[in-house]
Design a protein around this motif. Structure first.
Motif, mmCIF file in Angstrom:
data_model
loop_
_atom_site.group_PDB
_atom_site.id
_atom_site.type_symbol
_atom_site.label_atom_id
_atom_site.label_comp_id
_atom_site.label_asym_id
_atom_site.label_seq_id
_atom_site.Cartn_x
_atom_site.Cartn_y
_atom_site.Cartn_z
ATOM 1 N N ASP A 150 -17.173 -25.027 -9.778
ATOM 2 C CA ASP A 150 -17.651 -25.359 -11.408
ATOM 3 C C ASP A 150 -16.908 -24.737 -12.134
ATOM 4 O O ASP A 150 -17.253 -23.435 -12.132
ATOM 5 C CB ASP A 150 -19.334 -25.114 -11.355
ATOM 6 C CG ASP A 150 -19.805 -25.520 -12.445
ATOM 7 O OD1 ASP A 150 -19.241 -25.994 -13.374
ATOM 8 O OD2 ASP A 150 -21.313 -25.821 -12.406
ATOM 9 N N ILE A 151 -16.281 -25.494 -13.031
ATOM 10 C CA ILE A 151 -15.621 -24.869 -14.192
ATOM 11 C C ILE A 151 -16.522 -24.514 -15.333
ATOM 12 O O ILE A 151 -15.742 -23.845 -16.399
ATOM 13 C CB ILE A 151 -14.514 -25.968 -14.865
ATOM 14 C CG1 ILE A 151 -15.127 -27.032 -15.585
ATOM 15 C CG2 ILE A 151 -13.364 -26.209 -13.790
ATOM 16 C CD1 ILE A 151 -14.020 -28.059 -16.342
ATOM 17 N N THR A 152 -17.523 -24.466 -15.374
ATOM 18 C CA THR A 152 -18.482 -23.962 -16.252
ATOM 19 C C THR A 152 -18.622 -22.439 -15.951
ATOM 20 O O THR A 152 -19.533 -21.864 -16.559
ATOM 21 C CB THR A 152 -19.791 -24.440 -16.563
ATOM 22 O OG1 THR A 152 -20.760 -24.593 -15.423
ATOM 23 C CG2 THR A 152 -19.534 -26.046 -17.004
ATOM 24 N N LYS A 153 -18.565 -22.031 -14.775
ATOM 25 C CA LYS A 153 -18.846 -20.611 -14.231
ATOM 26 C C LYS A 153 -17.609 -19.747 -14.555
ATOM 27 O O LYS A 153 -16.590 -20.248 -14.403
ATOM 28 C CB LYS A 153 -19.201 -20.831 -12.819
ATOM 29 C CG LYS A 153 -20.316 -21.842 -12.238
ATOM 30 C CD LYS A 153 -21.388 -21.383 -12.651
ATOM 31 C CE LYS A 153 -22.567 -22.170 -11.982
ATOM 32 N NZ LYS A 153 -23.956 -21.958 -12.691
ATOM 33 N N PRO A 154 -17.873 -18.493 -14.791
ATOM 34 C CA PRO A 154 -16.773 -17.521 -14.882
ATOM 35 C C PRO A 154 -16.063 -17.382 -14.034
ATOM 36 O O PRO A 154 -14.580 -17.163 -14.201
ATOM 37 C CB PRO A 154 -17.478 -16.122 -15.643
ATOM 38 C CG PRO A 154 -18.788 -16.806 -15.790
ATOM 39 C CD PRO A 154 -19.312 -18.038 -15.168
ATOM 40 N N GLN A 155 -16.304 -17.516 -12.812
ATOM 41 C CA GLN A 155 -15.678 -17.446 -11.591
ATOM 42 C C GLN A 155 -14.262 -18.459 -11.487
ATOM 43 O O GLN A 155 -13.497 -17.988 -11.089
ATOM 44 C CB GLN A 155 -16.486 -17.830 -10.196
ATOM 45 C CG GLN A 155 -15.949 -17.501 -8.832
ATOM 46 C CD GLN A 155 -15.113 -16.179 -8.828
ATOM 47 O OE1 GLN A 155 -15.603 -15.307 -9.341
ATOM 48 N NE2 GLN A 155 -14.169 -15.861 -7.823
ATOM 49 N N ALA A 156 -14.524 -19.714 -12.096
ATOM 50 C CA ALA A 156 -13.177 -20.634 -12.061
ATOM 51 C C ALA A 156 -12.197 -19.897 -12.917
ATOM 52 O O ALA A 156 -10.961 -20.303 -12.467
ATOM 53 C CB ALA A 156 -13.968 -21.878 -12.654
ATOM 54 N N ARG A 157 -12.532 -19.262 -13.857
ATOM 55 C CA ARG A 157 -11.435 -18.667 -14.530
ATOM 56 C C ARG A 157 -10.492 -17.639 -13.777
ATOM 57 O O ARG A 157 -9.303 -17.527 -13.811
ATOM 58 C CB ARG A 157 -11.808 -17.900 -15.978
ATOM 59 C CG ARG A 157 -12.304 -18.972 -17.068
ATOM 60 C CD ARG A 157 -12.806 -18.439 -18.154
ATOM 61 N NE ARG A 157 -13.377 -19.435 -18.919
ATOM 62 C CZ ARG A 157 -12.676 -19.816 -20.077
ATOM 63 N NH1 ARG A 157 -11.402 -19.530 -20.017
ATOM 64 N NH2 ARG A 157 -13.280 -20.999 -20.567
ATOM 65 N N VAL A 158 -11.179 -16.936 -12.979
ATOM 66 C CA VAL A 158 -10.759 -15.981 -12.399
ATOM 67 C C VAL A 158 -9.682 -16.326 -11.158
ATOM 68 O O VAL A 158 -8.670 -16.057 -10.978
ATOM 69 C CB VAL A 158 -11.995 -14.896 -11.589
ATOM 70 C CG1 VAL A 158 -11.430 -14.056 -10.598
ATOM 71 C CG2 VAL A 158 -12.637 -14.351 -12.484
ATOM 72 N N VAL A 159 -10.321 -17.473 -10.458
ATOM 73 C CA VAL A 159 -9.760 -18.117 -9.387
ATOM 74 C C VAL A 159 -8.512 -18.757 -9.814
ATOM 75 O O VAL A 159 -7.059 -18.483 -9.456
ATOM 76 C CB VAL A 159 -10.500 -19.171 -8.846
ATOM 77 C CG1 VAL A 159 -9.538 -20.044 -7.731
ATOM 78 C CG2 VAL A 159 -11.679 -18.700 -8.190
ATOM 79 N N ILE A 160 -8.275 -19.261 -11.184
ATOM 80 C CA ILE A 160 -7.349 -20.034 -11.843
ATOM 81 C C ILE A 160 -6.202 -19.096 -12.055
ATOM 82 O O ILE A 160 -4.996 -19.290 -12.135
ATOM 83 C CB ILE A 160 -7.636 -21.187 -12.618
ATOM 84 C CG1 ILE A 160 -8.125 -22.257 -11.736
ATOM 85 C CG2 ILE A 160 -6.249 -21.933 -13.405
ATOM 86 C CD1 ILE A 160 -8.623 -23.651 -12.248
ATOM 87 N N PHE A 161 -6.465 -17.961 -12.957
ATOM 88 C CA PHE A 161 -5.864 -16.973 -13.350
ATOM 89 C C PHE A 161 -5.067 -16.301 -12.204
ATOM 90 O O PHE A 161 -3.792 -16.109 -12.372
ATOM 91 C CB PHE A 161 -6.626 -16.008 -13.940
ATOM 92 C CG PHE A 161 -5.840 -14.827 -14.807
ATOM 93 C CD1 PHE A 161 -5.350 -14.893 -16.125
ATOM 94 C CD2 PHE A 161 -5.363 -13.754 -14.125
ATOM 95 C CE1 PHE A 161 -4.726 -14.169 -16.830
ATOM 96 C CE2 PHE A 161 -4.774 -12.708 -14.508
ATOM 97 C CZ PHE A 161 -4.168 -12.945 -16.133
ATOM 98 N N SER A 162 -5.743 -16.096 -11.364
ATOM 99 C CA SER A 162 -4.899 -15.281 -10.009
ATOM 100 C C SER A 162 -4.178 -16.324 -9.508
ATOM 101 O O SER A 162 -2.920 -15.856 -8.902
ATOM 102 C CB SER A 162 -5.836 -14.640 -9.210
ATOM 103 O OG SER A 162 -7.120 -15.334 -9.054
ATOM 104 N N ARG A 163 -4.062 -17.604 -9.380
ATOM 105 C CA ARG A 163 -3.284 -18.535 -8.617
ATOM 106 C C ARG A 163 -2.208 -18.708 -9.714
ATOM 107 O O ARG A 163 -1.018 -18.960 -9.113
ATOM 108 C CB ARG A 163 -4.128 -19.793 -8.240
ATOM 109 C CG ARG A 163 -4.933 -19.579 -7.027
ATOM 110 C CD ARG A 163 -5.506 -20.827 -6.474
ATOM 111 N NE ARG A 163 -4.189 -21.486 -5.878
ATOM 112 C CZ ARG A 163 -4.285 -22.517 -4.921
ATOM 113 N NH1 ARG A 163 -5.426 -22.873 -4.553
ATOM 114 N NH2 ARG A 163 -3.395 -23.323 -4.524
ATOM 115 N N LEU A 164 -2.179 -18.597 -10.846
ATOM 116 C CA LEU A 164 -1.335 -18.811 -11.814
ATOM 117 C C LEU A 164 -0.413 -17.775 -12.206
ATOM 118 O O LEU A 164 0.824 -17.712 -12.290
ATOM 119 C CB LEU A 164 -1.735 -19.314 -13.209
ATOM 120 C CG LEU A 164 -2.123 -20.716 -13.330
ATOM 121 C CD1 LEU A 164 -2.664 -21.128 -14.657
ATOM 122 C CD2 LEU A 164 -1.047 -21.898 -12.926
#
Length: 362
Positions: A150-164
DNA sequence: AATACGGGGGT
DNA sequence: ACCCCAGTATT
């Protein structure tokens, strides 16, 4: 050729012109990125041009007073951005010799600069290989990688930041970050994405599995309440009373007419009288209502009715505001007002042609 | 992790 | 009406 190269090639051909792109000075990038938070490019452009013309350097911004900065921000919203930018300019001038920090971590110590703006300035102004993760990036890579967080959750930022992070390179960091956001704005839009023109569709999981309408996953927001508001335009000797809202609250530092929420079993005129007395200590009497404004904030909606009021007695005091002031109507435009109150100002100043009856018939 | 914080534009 | 937008600070 990797997908990142396709992205950069697409960006070179399709990027929009933006005033801050012509010359990515750290100060320009900074101001633009603060304005661009939760705000579309087209809305920002005229504000950015006026702001840079009025405050061409960080030193000039630091030396300005807060009211001048808020006036330049008037109508743009999220006024804490302007208050923080102004405060940050003073910190940069006093503690950093007028230079912004040039690292992702250092930038985030400056008021108003968080993970997104820190990464944006670091990459665009200083060529640091740090990925930005804004709303566009969350949407683009939820689809591209088929991420169901869910992109409203802070976790989504962490996941995408680490993959980029392992993908972005210093040499192209600025264009890489801007390209993703541009792709999100122009092609990979929230509704009806234009996948046939997308340079990443050949590897996009959402496109390849026909799930572009299901991704990104996003929780729905709760409906916002509605309030009926009455405000008092209090006249005394040709002047009107306005108050400055306390800092660090909703619309902090902006000016308004005294007023507030209607209570049960209360007429709007009674609301205006009660709130005006509570907030200023004045004794007043409503004469006539002259405009109703509907307005939506982030967390609630209002219907605001403004009343012309007659002053009776009392000395105006700032019981609930930072300051109250009697001003000539012609001076109202010198003060920063938030949108709903600004419409009341415009109604006060508008020539009342329609209300006039002819003096004589021919 | 959840909530407060503006206003405009698109559908 | 509802969603979205080059998010951050505070709790």
């Amino acid at each position: 050729m990797g997908w990142d190269q396709h992205l950069l090639t697409w960006f070179n051909a399709h990027q929009r012109e933006m005033p801050w792109r012509s010359n990515p000075l750290p100060y320009w990038v900074w101001v633009s990125e603060i304005m661009l938070q939760q705000t579309q490019v087209a809305t920002v452009i005229p504000y950015f041009n006026r702001f840079i013309a009025q405050f061409p350097t960080v030193e000039i911004l630091a030396a300005a007073n807060q009211q001048t900065v808020l006036k330049a921000w008037e109508g743009l919203g999220y006024y804490s951005r302007a208050r923080n930018l102004h405060k940050a300019a003073q910190i940069v001038c006093n503690d950093h010799q007028g230079q912004l920090p040039d690292t992702y971590e250092g930038l985030q110590k400056i008021p108003g600069i968080g993970p997104y703006v820190g990464a944006a300035i670091a990459s665009i102004a200083f060529s640091q290989p740090v990925p930005v993760v804004d709303g566009n990036v969350l949407r683009v890579f939820s689809r591209f990688w088929g991420i169901e967080t869910d992109i409203t959750k802070p976790q989504a930022r962490v996941v995408i930041f680490s993959r980029l992070s392992p993908v972005i390179q210093a040499k192209t960091a600025s264009n890489f970050n801007q390209a993703i956001m541009e792709l999100g704005a122009l092609i990979c839009t929230p509704k009806s994405p234009n996948c046939t023109q997308c340079p990443l569709s050949f590897e996009c999981i959402a496109f390849q599995t026909n799930r572009t309408t299901e991704l990104p996953v996003k929780a729905k927001k709760a409906a916002t309440p509605h309030y009926d508001i009455a405000v008092a335009v209090i006249w005394k000797d040709g002047k009107i009373l306005i108050g400055k809202r306390k800092p660090d609250q909703l619309l902090g530092g902006m000016w308004e007419f005294p007023g507030g929420k209607q209570k049960p079993n209360e007429s709007l005129a009674q609301t205006a009288e009660r709130e005006a007395t509570e907030e200023t200590g004045l004794e007043i009497r409503v004469k006539d209502g002259f405009i109703t404004v509907n307005h939506a904030y982030t967390h609630f909606k209002i219907t605001l009715t403004a009343f012309n009021c007659e002053y009776f007695a009392g000395l105006a005091s700032n019981k609930t505001t930072d300051e109250v002031r009697w001003v000539d109507p012609e001076e109202l435009n010198d003060y920063p007002f938030p949108k709903a109150n600004k419409k009341v100002v415009e109604a006060i100043l508008a020539p009342k042609i329609l209300a006039q009856t002819p003096l004589f018939e021919v």
